[in-house]
Design an enzyme around this catalytic site. Structure first.
Site, PDB file in Angstrom:
ATOM      1  CE  LYS A  27      29.313  63.676  31.932  1.00  0.00           C
ATOM      2  NZ  LYS A  27      28.717  62.347  32.243  1.00  0.00           N
TER       3      LYS A  27
HETATM    4  C1  LIG Z   1      29.154  61.535  33.243  1.00  0.00           C
HETATM    5  C2  LIG Z   1      28.160  60.608  33.763  1.00  0.00           C
HETATM    6  C3  LIG Z   1      28.225  60.121  35.086  1.00  0.00           C
HETATM    7  C4  LIG Z   1      29.389  60.439  36.004  1.00  0.00           C
HETATM    8  O1  LIG Z   1      29.446  61.783  36.412  1.00  0.00           O
HETATM    9  P1  LIG Z   1      30.824  62.391  36.947  1.00  0.00           P
HETATM   10  O2  LIG Z   1      30.556  63.832  37.132  1.00  0.00           O
HETATM   11  O3  LIG Z   1      31.855  62.127  35.895  1.00  0.00           O
HETATM   12  O4  LIG Z   1      31.141  61.677  38.214  1.00  0.00           O
HETATM   13  C5  LIG Z   1      27.188  59.325  35.527  1.00  0.00           C
HETATM   14  N1  LIG Z   1      26.156  58.986  34.731  1.00  0.00           N
HETATM   15  C6  LIG Z   1      26.073  59.403  33.462  1.00  0.00           C
HETATM   16  C7  LIG Z   1      24.908  58.979  32.636  1.00  0.00           C
HETATM   17  C8  LIG Z   1      27.063  60.237  32.934  1.00  0.00           C
HETATM   18  O5  LIG Z   1      26.967  60.658  31.674  1.00  0.00           O
END
Ligand SMILES: *Cc1c(COP(=O)(O)O)cnc(C)c1O
Length: 478
Positions: free
Chosen positions: A117
């Site tokens: 993220k």
């Molecule tokens: C947020 C997250 C996901 C999922 O991603 P999305 O965009 O919500 O589908 C997968 N793995 C980790 C470690 C995350 O923080």
């Protein structure tokens, strides 16, 4: 390579717009409750080919400018991308590691909070800065998190003069380490709130706040949840980067999915002209997406806790973007679907529509046992620790037949997205591998510091009061 017609604009999945990229970024959710979508896909295949040998920052700048249109000239996005990815701990930003024959790991966990993220949020906070400055405005960033969003948003927003930030997380439903990454940040403009409820209650409180016109204007609310188009735009870049790094035929991407933002970004890259053989949507027991791609029926179940808590979600916000495309960009149809969903009805697509989405997306649900076994197999076969989310993606690729029993690609090369560093989920690593994850520096630091957090019931009035106080506290002394 410019289009011969008007600049790119954004329209809401529920009908409002068009607006430019800057307005879509600052507004997050569209005023009618829909999500912003580009009014066409900016064809970029020749650009991707020409810049195949570029470093991460250059690729990201090109992708952002293609999607930013006249709001984001290449000079501005180059500067922005260079500044955003300077915070990363690896010189390649998103290294691609070969694990097996035809199986590659795209390491997206070298950012300041060790999860993917950071890729989107380091860009988004800088876009906010740039666009707010042009307007002479101040703002309060508000988001809900079940995992990594909150920490990444706080790292991206802290210390930026024009912004304060409030992050909601579900009390006791978030890994302690993830919580500490947020609550130990000592900054007068950072506010953590633990909500007595699930992630879905947090997310619906956030939606309520953004629907509250008065509060929204009073506090200058800004959204960073994955409904913000700019996050998708920033994430599309690593699909281009990874495909270019391994070269050869179009790859399959294995994507552990919750809110469907990450996987949708892969779809965006493909729509812009990147060769993609398929997108595997891996879910844990919270399998609303996997069920949709298998059956054509979208209907939330109850939320279960799993080893991969960042995906413990039964409302995949970005699904509405795909739905909009399935409904041939007809906002009335999307509105009907979403209104039905709010009344508890399922969204159903026809067999033909399902066949069409099936050409790109394959959904697989991965059990807790399969997650553990995959972590163990990858450690035993490749000598690499992976986190439980990454394991869900790889297990899903095996279930979908893209990998064989021994994790070798069956046809197209497979790029598995490693969305978090294993050290962020030490309990899962211990349970699966009977060993300790090594602890990188940013995590060691936050285990010591005191926490700052306010607990609130899942009650909108109480939250609104809190937001007003936070917005006021954010105004610096004159
Ligand atoms: C947020 C997250 C996901 C999922 O991603 P999305 O965009 O919500 O589908 C997968 N793995 C980790 C470690 C995350 O923080």
């Amino acid at each position: 390579m410019t289009e011969g017609h008007s600049p790119l604009r954004y329209v809401s999945t529920r009908g409002s717009g068009p607006v430019d990229f800057r307005a879509a970024t600052l507004s997050g959710l569209a005023p009618d409750g829909g999500l912003f979508m580009p009014d066409r896909w900016p064809e970029s295949e020749p650009l991707f080919r020409r810049t195949a040998g570029a470093g991460y920052v250059e690729t990201a700048a090109h992708v952002l400018t293609r999607l930013g249109g006249d709001s984001l000239p290449i000079g501005a996005s180059s500067e922005l991308a260079a500044d955003a990815y300077r915070t990363f701990l690896h010189p390649e930003v998103a290294p691609v590691r070969r694990l097996r024959d035809g199986l590659h790991l795209l390491e997206l966990f070298h950012g300041p909070t060790l999860a993917f993220k950071d890729f989107a949020l380091q860009v988004l906070a800088r876009l906010f800065d740039r666009f707010l400055e042009l307007d002479g405005r101040r703002a309060l960033v508000l988001c809900a998190t079940s995992g990594d969003t909150g920490a990444a948003a706080i790292e991206a927003c802290r210390g930026r003069r024009a912004m304060a930030i409030v992050v909601l997380h579900p009390e006791a439903r978030i890994a302690p380490l993830q919580r500490r990454l947020m609550t130990t940040v000592d900054d007068p403009a950072v506010f953590n709130v633990a909500i007595e409820g699930t992630f879905d209650s947090c997310q619906s409180l956030v939606k309520q706040a953004f629907a509250d016109e008065v509060l929204r204007r009073e506090c200058g609310l800004l959204a960073v949840n994955s409904i913000n188009w700019s996050r998708i735009a920033a994430q599309a870049a690593y699909y281009v980067h990874a495909a270019n790094r391994i070269g050869g035929p179009p790859p399959v991407f294995a994507v552990p999915s919750g809110n469907f933002g990450d996987c949708y970004a892969g779809h965006v890259a493909a729509c812009m002209g990147l060769g993609v053989a398929g997108l595997i949507v891996g879910t844990n027991r919270n399998d609303i997406l996997a069920r949709f791609f298998e059956t054509g029926r979208y209907h939330p179940g109850t939320v279960h806790r799993t080893l991969s808590p960042a995906m413990d979600i039964q409302v995949a916000s970005n699904f509405e973007r795909l739905l909009y495309e399935i409904r041939d960009r007809e906002p009335d149809a999307v509105q009907r679907d979403m209104a039905g969903l709010a009344r508890g009805q399922a969204i159903c697509v026809t067999a033909r529509e399902r066949a069409e989405t099936g050409k790109r997306f394959k959904g697989s649900m991965v059990t807790e046992d399969q997650t553990i076994h995959t972590m163990r197999d990858i450690r035993d076969l490749c000598g690499v620790q992976i986190d439980p989310h990454t394991a869900v993606g790889i297990a899903a690729a095996r279930l979908a037949g893209a990998l064989d029993r021994n994790y070798r690609a069956t046809a197209a090369p497979v790029i598995a997205l490693a969305t978090a560093h294993p050290a962020k989920f030490p309990d899962a690593v211990r349970q699966a591998l009977s060993e300790e994850p090594e602890t990188p520096e940013p995590l060691a630091r936050c285990m010591e510091a005191p926490e700052r957090v306010t607990t609130l019931p899942a009650d909108y009035t109480r939250l609104a009061d809190h937001l007003r106080r936070a917005a006021a506290a954010a105004v610096p002394a004159p």
